[in-house]
Design an enzyme around this catalytic site. Sequence first.
Site, PDB file in Angstrom:
ATOM      1  N   LYS A  21     -68.410  -0.290 -33.374  1.00 45.96           N
ATOM      2  CA  LYS A  21     -67.443  -0.639 -32.194  1.00 45.96           C
ATOM      3  C   LYS A  21     -68.157   0.472 -31.164  1.00 45.96           C
ATOM      4  CE  LYS A  21     -63.740  -0.968 -34.019  1.00 45.96           C
ATOM      5  NZ  LYS A  21     -64.673  -1.357 -35.396  1.00 45.96           N
TER       6      LYS A  21
ATOM      7  N   GLU B 100     -62.703   8.861 -27.356  1.00 43.11           N
ATOM      8  CA  GLU B 100     -62.224   8.495 -26.053  1.00 43.11           C
ATOM      9  C   GLU B 100     -60.759   8.975 -25.635  1.00 43.11           C
ATOM     10  OE1 GLU B 100     -60.573   4.870 -27.347  1.00 43.11           O
ATOM     11  OE2 GLU B 100     -62.920   3.837 -27.149  1.00 43.11           O
TER      12      GLU B 100
ATOM     13  N   HIS C 296     -51.008  -0.065 -38.657  1.00 44.40           N
ATOM     14  CA  HIS C 296     -52.203  -0.853 -38.242  1.00 44.40           C
ATOM     15  C   HIS C 296     -52.329  -2.249 -38.929  1.00 44.40           C
ATOM     16  CE1 HIS C 296     -53.850   2.593 -36.016  1.00 44.40           C
ATOM     17  NE2 HIS C 296     -53.435   2.870 -37.215  1.00 44.40           N
TER      18      HIS C 296
ATOM     19  N   ARG D  67     -63.334 -13.608 -36.016  1.00 49.39           N
ATOM     20  CA  ARG D  67     -62.507 -14.454 -37.149  1.00 49.39           C
ATOM     21  C   ARG D  67     -61.249 -15.209 -36.679  1.00 49.39           C
ATOM     22  NH1 ARG D  67     -60.441  -9.468 -38.081  1.00 49.39           N
ATOM     23  NH2 ARG D  67     -58.267  -9.534 -37.987  1.00 49.39           N
TER      24      ARG D  67
HETATM   25  C1  MV4 Z   1     -56.490   3.741 -29.165  1.00 49.85           C
HETATM   26  C2  MV4 Z   1     -55.309   3.794 -28.479  1.00 49.85           C
HETATM   27  C3  MV4 Z   1     -55.354   5.151 -27.833  1.00 49.85           C
HETATM   28  N1  MV4 Z   1     -55.908   5.075 -26.539  1.00 49.85           N
HETATM   29  N2  MV4 Z   1     -57.247   4.040 -28.808  1.00 49.85           N
HETATM   30  C4  MV4 Z   1     -55.605   1.913 -33.491  1.00 49.85           C
HETATM   31  C5  MV4 Z   1     -56.075   0.933 -33.996  1.00 49.85           C
HETATM   32  C6  MV4 Z   1     -57.340   0.870 -33.388  1.00 49.85           C
HETATM   33  N3  MV4 Z   1     -57.993  -0.368 -34.169  1.00 49.85           N
HETATM   34  C7  MV4 Z   1     -57.649   1.558 -32.179  1.00 49.85           C
HETATM   35  N4  MV4 Z   1     -56.615   1.949 -32.250  1.00 49.85           N
HETATM   36  C8  MV4 Z   1     -55.659   2.706 -31.462  1.00 49.85           C
HETATM   37  N5  MV4 Z   1     -56.595   2.709 -30.067  1.00 49.85           N
HETATM   38  C9  MV4 Z   1     -57.124   4.926 -27.164  1.00 49.85           C
HETATM   39  N6  MV4 Z   1     -58.084   5.284 -26.301  1.00 49.85           N
HETATM   40  C10 MV4 Z   1     -54.175   3.595 -29.490  1.00 49.85           C
HETATM   41  C11 MV4 Z   1     -54.206   2.613 -30.939  1.00 49.85           C
HETATM   42  C12 MV4 Z   1     -53.333   2.122 -31.487  1.00 49.85           C
HETATM   43  C13 MV4 Z   1     -53.011   0.830 -31.539  1.00 49.85           C
HETATM   44  C14 MV4 Z   1     -53.782  -0.101 -31.050  1.00 49.85           C
HETATM   45  C15 MV4 Z   1     -53.126  -1.067 -31.411  1.00 49.85           C
HETATM   46  C16 MV4 Z   1     -52.183  -1.720 -32.295  1.00 49.85           C
HETATM   47  C17 MV4 Z   1     -51.464  -0.228 -32.936  1.00 49.85           C
HETATM   48  C18 MV4 Z   1     -51.999   0.879 -32.709  1.00 49.85           C
HETATM   49  C19 MV4 Z   1     -50.727   1.402 -32.649  1.00 49.85           C
HETATM   50  C20 MV4 Z   1     -51.472   2.827 -32.955  1.00 49.85           C
HETATM   51  C21 MV4 Z   1     -52.398   3.444 -31.987  1.00 49.85           C
END
Ligand code: MV4
Length: 492
Positions: free
Chosen positions: A118, A202, A237, A293
């Site tokens: 990441k 972040e 997720h 993918r």
């Molecule tokens: C975040 C976020 C809010 N702010 N980053 C969740 C999985 C991971 N790959 C990244 N995710 C998130 N990152 C910042 N800076 C909120 C999430 C997140 C989320 C993102 C995509 C789809 C569903 C989610 C559910 C909860 C939190």
Amino acid sequence: MKFFEKVLIANRGEIAIRVMRACRELGVETVAIYSDADTNALHVKYADEAFHVGEAPPSKSYLNIDRILEVAKKSGAEAVHPGYGFLAENYRFAHRCLEDGITFIGPSWKTIEMMGSKIGSKKTMRDVGVPVVPGTEGGVRNVDEARKISGEIGYPVLVKASAGGGGIGMQVVEDESGLEEAINAGMRIAGSAFGDSTVFIEKYLVKPRHIEFQILADEHGHTVHLFERECSIQRRHQKLVEESPCSIMTEELRERMSASAIAVAKASDYTNAGTVEFLYCDGNYYFMEMNTRLQVEHTITELVTGIDIVKQQLAIAAGEPIPFGQEGISIRGHAIECRINAEDPLNNFAADPGKIVRYRSPGGPGVRLDSGIHVGYAIPTNYDSMISKLCTYGYNRMEAIERMRRAIYEYVIIGVKTTLPLHHAIMHNKQFVEGNTHTGFLLEEHIARTLNRYVREEETRIQTLGASLRQGKEVAAISAAVNVYLHHKKNA
Ligand code: MV4
């Protein structure tokens, strides 16, 4: 053109069948692999040849690189399609294929490795001018530095694992007092889950939307996008509902986001099909990660663009140029996918493995069902609980929703509890119908309030249908389903 004579599909369930269907249309022979748990699975029957690769646990079978490559060589397969999950984003597997002279249908192992970090991928994208969420430049080196940066970007902040996925090790920090503790916990969790304890920080975005772009890139330097999907409706997720296009997309925003998505693909020397994920919040978007993918939800992009993504993957892997330019790709209508999982929505979505005793699939206009199940099929406990993907297509979003409501009513799965009633609740939810979704949508209580009722209705419906079916009254069963549907229309 068939691109290959024979392809091994290193996966199971609906996605193995999806890939084999593309191969069948092209005239490519297919090789299935299966574990002890899958001797009677549909993907085994669908393939031209099938080889046993090990015991039920994934580490013994679908992740068994040595055995899978042995089967590829023995069967004479020239290429391997990894599907999603299992070995799909394992750069060591892609590298082993290269060493053994077998084409890995996906990007190069180097691109997969780069996107697995990441921090590394975020840095590359920042350098080429793709918007990223403000935060630490790399891993957190010490708590003082973390405090300084968090103070600058402002709380709340999020601690994330660099090697992470699925939100593992991710923690929201409301103010400075919780920072040190969250970093330590994040490092501990990341270390034990991924063998890499690096974490970064972040700015925490409130109620973002998840918007992703489908990309195709060939080995001749051509990269195109197949528009976007919105995947905000997820739980822990795990995505549950996806749609294309995104209901709040504008021409101007799409112009900017698609240019960024293509820049991401170019910056990583991307080839084959991939997805660039963004978080969208208050008019701004930020690169989150790239999935190297084929994705579960590629189906809805196929419905709105008319392009068979799996066939394009085979063509690209065989060295063919993409046969259309960006101007030759258009989006038409609206598509929605509901993931049907064998889970009990009233018992915290606990997996409900069991045997399917009755099964009738929906059909008619604008309905696509990708499944790996059948009557008498016992869902194994060793794998993912997703058993099928129900997709609908319509002239516009409302027609796609109406068709999904109808298809859910027509869909009969008896023997295991499924997420069908949850989808029923979502498709009738006012906020969803208005397109007002975000990643916290399912945590809000409006769905929880109606879910009980929908699950009870589904159970009543299943009992009525089951009784009719047991008496051999197929027609009565269908009319019972339709009656429940009419009842809903009246009360809508
Ligand atoms: C975040 C976020 C809010 N702010 N980053 C969740 C999985 C991971 N790959 C990244 N995710 C998130 N990152 C910042 N800076 C909120 C999430 C997140 C989320 C993102 C995509 C789809 C569903 C989610 C559910 C909860 C939190």
